[in-house]
Design a protein around this motif. Sequence first.
Motif, PDB file in Angstrom:
ATOM      1  N   ARG A 114       0.860  -1.186   0.000  1.00 42.75           N
ATOM      2  CA  ARG A 114       0.000   0.000   0.000  1.00 42.75           C
ATOM      3  C   ARG A 114       0.895   1.233   0.000  1.00 42.75           C
ATOM      4  NH1 ARG A 114      -3.626   1.940   5.074  1.00 42.75           N
ATOM      5  NH2 ARG A 114      -4.494   3.830   4.162  1.00 42.75           N
ATOM      6  N   ASN A 115       0.751   2.048  -1.030  1.00 43.48           N
ATOM      7  CA  ASN A 115       1.517   3.283  -1.102  1.00 43.48           C
ATOM      8  C   ASN A 115       0.919   4.288  -0.129  1.00 43.48           C
ATOM      9  OD1 ASN A 115       3.116   5.447  -1.788  1.00 43.48           O
ATOM     10  ND2 ASN A 115       2.072   5.857  -3.712  1.00 43.48           N
ATOM     11  N   ALA A 116       1.640   4.556   0.942  1.00 43.70           N
ATOM     12  CA  ALA A 116       1.177   5.509   1.945  1.00 43.70           C
ATOM     13  C   ALA A 116       1.820   6.875   1.753  1.00 43.70           C
ATOM     14  CB  ALA A 116       1.468   4.969   3.340  1.00 43.70           C
ATOM     15  N   SER A 117       2.674   6.995   0.768  1.00 44.52           N
ATOM     16  CA  SER A 117       3.348   8.266   0.512  1.00 44.52           C
ATOM     17  C   SER A 117       2.368   9.278  -0.067  1.00 44.52           C
ATOM     18  CB  SER A 117       4.512   8.081  -0.466  1.00 44.52           C
ATOM     19  OG  SER A 117       5.103   9.333  -0.747  1.00 44.52           O
ATOM     20  N   SER A 118       2.364  10.452   0.511  1.00 44.97           N
ATOM     21  CA  SER A 118       1.489  11.508   0.000  1.00 44.97           C
ATOM     22  C   SER A 118       2.143  12.255  -1.161  1.00 44.97           C
ATOM     23  CB  SER A 118       1.143  12.487   1.122  1.00 44.97           C
ATOM     24  OG  SER A 118       2.333  13.037   1.671  1.00 44.97           O
ATOM     25  N   ALA A 119       3.426  12.004  -1.388  1.00 44.50           N
ATOM     26  CA  ALA A 119       4.169  12.754  -2.402  1.00 44.50           C
ATOM     27  C   ALA A 119       3.965  12.214  -3.816  1.00 44.50           C
ATOM     28  CB  ALA A 119       5.661  12.750  -2.066  1.00 44.50           C
ATOM     29  N   PHE A 120       3.766  10.895  -3.946  1.00 44.76           N
ATOM     30  CA  PHE A 120       3.693  10.282  -5.272  1.00 44.76           C
ATOM     31  C   PHE A 120       2.528   9.314  -5.358  1.00 44.76           C
ATOM     32  CE2 PHE A 120       8.154  11.369  -4.578  1.00 44.76           C
ATOM     33  CZ  PHE A 120       8.381  12.183  -5.682  1.00 44.76           C
TER      34      PHE A 120
END
Length: 162
Positions: free
Chosen positions: A115-121
């Motif tokens: 799960r991509n939890a990065s808010s940047a990408f």
Amino acid sequence: MAQDNQEKRALERTAVTIFIRLYNQNHDNKLRLLYQRERPDAVLQDARQRMIGMEITHLFYDSEEAKMLLGRSHANIHSLEVVEMLIKELNKRIRTKEAKIDQYESSYPIALLIRNASSAFGMSDILRAKELICKPQGKFTHIWFVSRDGSEEWLMKDLNGL
């Protein structure tokens, strides 16, 4: 320590819930969560009564972003972010999980959920740089990647197919 484990379980449950919703929207052989555990993190069952293990991990740009998003940092500014660094972290997560799967005793196949939890990408950023993603070694039946992409909607892609 117990609080960290509860938080980890809650993050895993949220990730697998997102995955099941997306999967069931796109497949006839519906999945449901049977239970959470360790090694693998979750056990799912399909409509044909077959069990599937799910190892779950969360992708953050770096440890500072993880702390910020989990409320463990008072910083509100983060360093300049480039997608290559996020993909480097993604590759590290895949390799780490592939190295651990050999230790699992399981009578059913196991997939990896990231799960991509990065808010940047978001998803499109990852897919634009897909040539940087290391080829999975085939230890997981699927490497499911769930991410947002500039909206609240979650998207899913099997990284084995890149």
